[in-house]
Design an enzyme around this catalytic site. Structure first.
Site, PDB file in Angstrom:
ATOM      1  N   GLU A 153     -21.555  67.824  95.252  1.00 62.20           N
ATOM      2  CA  GLU A 153     -21.965  68.650  94.112  1.00 62.20           C
ATOM      3  C   GLU A 153     -21.973  70.130  94.460  1.00 62.20           C
ATOM      4  O   GLU A 153     -21.635  70.968  93.634  1.00 62.20           O
ATOM      5  CB  GLU A 153     -23.339  68.211  93.593  1.00 62.20           C
ATOM      6  CG  GLU A 153     -23.338  66.844  92.905  1.00 62.20           C
ATOM      7  CD  GLU A 153     -22.380  66.794  91.722  1.00 62.20           C
ATOM      8  OE1 GLU A 153     -22.051  67.863  91.166  1.00 62.20           O
ATOM      9  OE2 GLU A 153     -21.965  65.683  91.366  1.00 62.20           O
ATOM     10  N   TYR A 163     -28.262  72.727  87.675  1.00 51.78           N
ATOM     11  CA  TYR A 163     -27.183  71.738  87.587  1.00 51.78           C
ATOM     12  C   TYR A 163     -27.228  70.759  88.754  1.00 51.78           C
ATOM     13  O   TYR A 163     -27.236  69.529  88.555  1.00 51.78           O
ATOM     14  CB  TYR A 163     -25.801  72.414  87.529  1.00 51.78           C
ATOM     15  CG  TYR A 163     -24.745  71.377  87.806  1.00 51.78           C
ATOM     16  CD1 TYR A 163     -24.385  70.461  86.825  1.00 51.78           C
ATOM     17  CD2 TYR A 163     -24.193  71.226  89.083  1.00 51.78           C
ATOM     18  CE1 TYR A 163     -23.490  69.450  87.092  1.00 51.78           C
ATOM     19  CE2 TYR A 163     -23.302  70.213  89.358  1.00 51.78           C
ATOM     20  CZ  TYR A 163     -22.946  69.333  88.359  1.00 51.78           C
ATOM     21  OH  TYR A 163     -22.085  68.318  88.623  1.00 51.78           O
ATOM     22  N   ASP A 193     -23.129  71.608  83.159  1.00 52.20           N
ATOM     23  CA  ASP A 193     -22.160  72.535  83.744  1.00 52.20           C
ATOM     24  C   ASP A 193     -21.226  73.017  82.635  1.00 52.20           C
ATOM     25  O   ASP A 193     -21.474  72.776  81.454  1.00 52.20           O
ATOM     26  CB  ASP A 193     -21.376  71.834  84.860  1.00 52.20           C
ATOM     27  CG  ASP A 193     -20.476  70.751  84.313  1.00 52.20           C
ATOM     28  OD1 ASP A 193     -20.670  70.347  83.142  1.00 52.20           O
ATOM     29  OD2 ASP A 193     -19.568  70.312  85.036  1.00 52.20           O
TER      30      ASP A 193
END
Length: 356
Positions: free
Chosen positions: A42, A125, A143
């Site tokens: 991520e 996020y 996002d």
DNA sequence: AACTCGGGGGG
DNA sequence: CCCCCAGAGTT
């Protein structure tokens, strides 16, 4: 918050998730349930395309297979693995966050938004992405993809360039998210945005177009609304690969904050009032021989462009304050940003590749 | 809220 | 040439 009728919300979740489970791309971080690996992926995926990340992800987890391996690695080794990926503060913040997990949380990644958000480099996020994907916690992970998809489905016309607009989408996701499978729901939204609901959407392939207000009104190309910012400076840069009589190269490490923090580079100056040789003399207190032009190219950052001109030179002098001489092998091992790698590649071509 | 922070792929 | 991408930290 009521987005569709209750029944339609259920149908939407079902359509999105079943499409995702059927059509999802086979990505390396989808083959693991290790929360640390998902965290790494991520962070790498922040502002970075999937295809770019894949080889970096593979090498990174092979080099740092556990939280402890990364926590106690040398920062230079971490940067080396990040070399070319950009946004280098991500690498340092990730290591700081991982070290915090090892030392403060007994190597257990926190499973609440409140706690995981305290970790370096974990923003709204990434917190939601790790929580939902690794721990099946129903949390939003908004996002750019998610804002594009939902702005079309729900015809949300707020300007996504404004920070507070993201909160609208976070509330929407929390109202819509599937409590049984938040991982597939969040990843489904992102997968849809990455493959079908792209800036130029392929609505005929969309599994949820029946739920899409923008599609019904033929306005999908107008969304999301995003105000543009216009400012781009261009800076002329001159970089010199200087070699001493031992065949070693002069480099310096950039400051620990700011652009390309802690990356290594050849001596650089922004302008040449008279001659570059004189500039080197005054800036670095160093005498160099004549300059041989090497390469010229533009390097574009997000908010800045370097117009690079590079040269080679030789010197008899010792390294000035803040600089060091390195052997070819040592230069090879130092973490360098892409413009520096381009210069270094050209140096190697000139000196070490046999000309025909 | 505005700025800073990389690099590359695609229309 | 342009846009923008599985964003976060700092001011």
């Amino acid at each position: 918050m009521q987005l569709f009728e209750r029944k339609l919300e259920n149908e939407f979740r079902k359509a999105l998730i079943s499409w995702y489970l059927e059509e999802k791309r086979d990505l390396p971080w989808r083959r693991t349930s290790n929360p640390y690996y998902i965290w790494v992926s991520e962070v790498m995926l922040q502002q970075t395309r999937v295809d770019t990340v894949i080889p970096y992800y593979e090498r990174f987890i092979e080099r740092f297979p556990s939280l402890a391996d990364l926590a106690y690695a040398k920062e230079e080794d971490v940067l080396k693995m990040w070399e070319g990926l950009g946004y280098y503060s991500r690498a340092r913040n990730l290591q700081a966050g991982v070290k915090e997990v090892v030392e403060e949380y007994g190597s257990w990644i926190p499973e609440t938004r409140k706690d995981i958000s305290k970790l370096k480099g974990v923003g709204p996020y990434t917190a939601g992405a790790v929580l939902s994907i690794a721990f099946d916690v129903p949390e939003h992970a908004v996002d750019g993809n998610v804002m594009r998809v939902l702005s079309r489905i729900l015809l949300i016309e707020e300007d996504i360039a404004i920070p507070r607009t993201r909160k609208i989408f976070e509330e929407v996701v929390m109202a819509l998210i599937d409590k049984e499978d938040p991982s597939s729901f969040n990843q489904g939204l992102m997968e849809l945005g990455a493959t079908i609901c792209t800036p130029r959407p392929k609505c005929l392939l969309c599994p949820v177009r029946d739920f899409c207000t923008a599609f019904h009104e033929g306005r999908q190309e107008e969304l999301p609304v995003k105000s543009k910012k216009v400012k781009m400076k261009t800076v002329p840069m001159h970089s010199i690969a200087i070699r001493n009589t031992e065949g070693k190269w002069l480099l310096t490490q950039r400051p620990s904050k700011g652009l390309l923090a802690n990356m290594w580079e050849f001596p650089m100056v922004e302008n040449i009032p008279v001659s570059l040789e004189d500039m080197v003399k005054t800036e670095f207190g160093m005498n160099i021989g004549s300059l041989a032009p090497l390469t010229e190219f533009r390097h574009v950052f997000s908010h800045l462009t370097w117009e690079m001109k590079s040269y080679m030179a030789v010197t008899d002098d010792a390294a000035p304050e803040g600089f060091e001489f390195f052997s070819t092998e040592e230069v090879e091992a130092l973490p360098k940003a892409v413009p520096v790698m381009k210069i270094w590649d050209e140096v190697k071509n000139r000196l070490f590749v046999k000309k025909t």
